[in-house]
Design an enzyme around this catalytic site. Structure first.
Site, PDB file in Angstrom:
ATOM      1  N   ASP A 189      -2.090  -1.595  -4.197  1.00 39.01           N
ATOM      2  CA  ASP A 189      -2.617  -0.437  -4.733  1.00 39.01           C
ATOM      3  C   ASP A 189      -1.526   0.169  -5.994  1.00 39.01           C
ATOM      4  O   ASP A 189      -1.506   1.289  -6.322  1.00 39.01           O
ATOM      5  CB  ASP A 189      -3.112   0.519  -4.026  1.00 39.01           C
TER       6      ASP A 189
ATOM      7  N   ARG B 218       5.887   5.770   3.692  1.00 34.93           N
ATOM      8  CA  ARG B 218       4.794   6.776   3.484  1.00 34.93           C
ATOM      9  C   ARG B 218       3.598   6.215   4.378  1.00 34.93           C
ATOM     10  O   ARG B 218       2.972   6.993   5.116  1.00 34.93           O
ATOM     11  CB  ARG B 218       4.329   7.270   2.092  1.00 34.93           C
TER      12      ARG B 218
ATOM     13  N   ILE C  58       0.925  -1.041   0.110  1.00 36.81           N
ATOM     14  CA  ILE C  58      -0.004   0.006   0.067  1.00 36.81           C
ATOM     15  C   ILE C  58       1.051   1.273   0.146  1.00 36.81           C
ATOM     16  O   ILE C  58       1.836   1.468   0.750  1.00 36.81           O
ATOM     17  CB  ILE C  58      -0.711  -0.011   1.272  1.00 36.81           C
ATOM     18  N   HIS C  59       0.666   2.065  -1.071  1.00 32.52           N
ATOM     19  CA  HIS C  59       1.462   3.496  -0.709  1.00 32.52           C
ATOM     20  C   HIS C  59       0.734   4.474  -1.547  1.00 32.52           C
ATOM     21  O   HIS C  59       1.232   5.643  -1.391  1.00 32.52           O
ATOM     22  CB  HIS C  59       2.832   3.265  -1.376  1.00 32.52           C
ATOM     23  N   ARG C  60      -0.382   4.308  -2.265  1.00 31.06           N
ATOM     24  CA  ARG C  60      -0.926   5.137  -3.101  1.00 31.06           C
ATOM     25  C   ARG C  60      -1.521   6.578  -2.226  1.00 31.06           C
ATOM     26  O   ARG C  60      -2.160   6.350  -1.207  1.00 31.06           O
ATOM     27  CB  ARG C  60      -2.132   4.633  -3.745  1.00 31.06           C
TER      28      ARG C  60
END
Ligand code: UD1
Ligand code: UDP
Length: 353
Positions: free
Chosen positions: A277, A235, A202-204
């Site tokens: 994502d 992030r 997940i990073h979006r």
């Protein structure tokens, strides 16, 4: 040709790897790293594992607001292009490093090649969507992975010449797949000896900047009863701490540092399923026959959805949970993104550019 390749973020090191190999011997390549990603596990590890030429320049731009980051990259890239006078500038994908490189190359009248052109999510709130659209319209040569991307570019009336080559990430994956399974010990280090685990990334911005979405993702992932391995983007780790979600996430999921490409490919190859994502991971999953659940509301890689290998679930806890509980592996798989020989085509196109 004198080629200046501009990279800055994790997926760009991987995309540049097969292209650099294909350029070697034919063209004189200089690599510029903008410094957008700088943690060792988001940057150095890829240069150590893959034979990408050592960057001649690292601009050390680091993190910041979009304007600050992109603006500082532009100023630094302008000096590099003045010093190097490249015939051709290559940019990859859709990050701020891509946009900065594209703008500076266009203003300096260097021939601009955009690798991974013609992708659209249709979501204009995504920073990547602005970067892609602007870069495609600035590029002189557009390297599109699919016929659909070519059609998108034609429909938008881009000014540059368009070439369909397939996906350079497929080339990268084929180069490392065997090496990954020989060399990676990560699965055994994590105590995973079967395919009974889910891999998740997940990073979006759309997921990490929104507490409800990130909480929905954590709850959805935590609902399965097999281990969920999450190599965590810094992030996302910061966002989990900020929203007070880290402790719970860390108890329920196997959160680990980001991993190198060989380890990641090995984890993805062995997983029962991947939930992500990421743009890159959606198609790597497809190449490795690992079913994918995409935790976004839309995707640029729609054909993976159409053929049943990828499922869009947004950030909703119960949709994620249902998709993870039902692992569907379609009986067939079309060849959607070329044959793993995209990079040599890119080198040929550059010779004629
Ligand atoms: C960027 C790209 C995204 C791509 C992703 C690949 C843009 C707008 N976004 O997102 O399209 O999918 O890279 O991973 O270009 N940080 C660190 N260490 C690092 C790098 C970043 O701690 O080495 C943290 C910083 O807090 C930073 C945040 O991550 O503010 C976001 O980094 P940034 O490069 O702006 O965007 P990504 O989310 O990595
Ligand atoms: N990747 C990696 N280590 C990780 C997570 C991802 O090497 O811990 C690789 C993955 O194999 C893919 C790329 O990074 O090639 C995807 O990058 P990311 O998801 O950050 O960006 P996106 O593709 O969404 O732009």
């Amino acid at each position: 040709k004198r080629v200046l390749s501009i990279v800055g973020a994790r997926p760009q090191f991987i995309k540049a790897f097969p292209v650099s190999r294909a350029l070697d011997g034919e063209h004189q390549e200089t690599v510029v790293h903008t410094g957008q990603h700088y943690d060792a596990m988001l940057s150095d590890v890829f240069f150590e594992e893959l034979d990408i030429p050592e960057p001649a320049y690292n601009l050390g731009v680091g993190s910041g607001s979009h304007a600050d980051q992109t603006g500082r990259m532009m100023i630094e890239l302008d000096s590099v292009m003045a010093a190097e006078s490249p015939d051709v500038v290559i940019v990859y994908g859709d990050t701020n490093s891509t946009l900065a490189g594209a703008l500076v190359a266009a203003k300096r009248s260097a021939s601009l090649v955009h690798v991974e052109a013609g992708l659209r999510s249709g979501n204009r709130a995504m920073p990547e969507e602005h970067n892609r659209i602007a870069t495609d319209h600035l590029a002189d040569v557009l390297i599109a992975p699919t016929e659909r991307a070519v059609e998108t570019l034609r429909a938008e009336g881009v000014g540059g010449e368009v070439h369909e080559t397939g996906d350079v990430m497929y080339d990268a994956l084929l180069y490392v797949r065997n090496r990954a399974s020989e060399l990676s010990t990560l699965r055994s280090d994590l105590g995973i000896d079967s395919t009974e685990y889910v891999l998740a990334t997940i990073h979006r911005a759309g997921n990490t900047n929104d507490r409800d979405r990130l909480a929905g993702i954590v709850e959805g992932l935590a609902s399965v009863d097999i281990p969920v391995v999450v190599p965590i983007h810094p992030r996302t780790e910061q966002a989990l701490h900020e929203y007070g979600l880290f402790e719970t996430a860390n108890e329920q999921l196997t959160i680990i540092e980001p991993v190198g490409y060989l380890d990641f490919v090995h984890l993805l190859d062995g997983a029962a399923l991947v939930a992500t994502d990421s743009g890159g991971v959606q198609r790597e999953a497809f190449y490795l026959d690992t079913p994918c659940v995409t935790m976004r509301d839309e995707t640029e890689w729609v054909q993976t959805i159409d053929c049943g290998w990828n499922t869009l679930v947004g950030a909703d806890r119960s949709r994620i949970s249902r998709a993870l509980a039902r692992i569907d592996t379609p009986a067939t798989k079309p060849q959607l993104y070329g044959n793993g020989q995209a990079a040599p085509r890119v080198a040929e196109v550059i010779a004629d550019a």
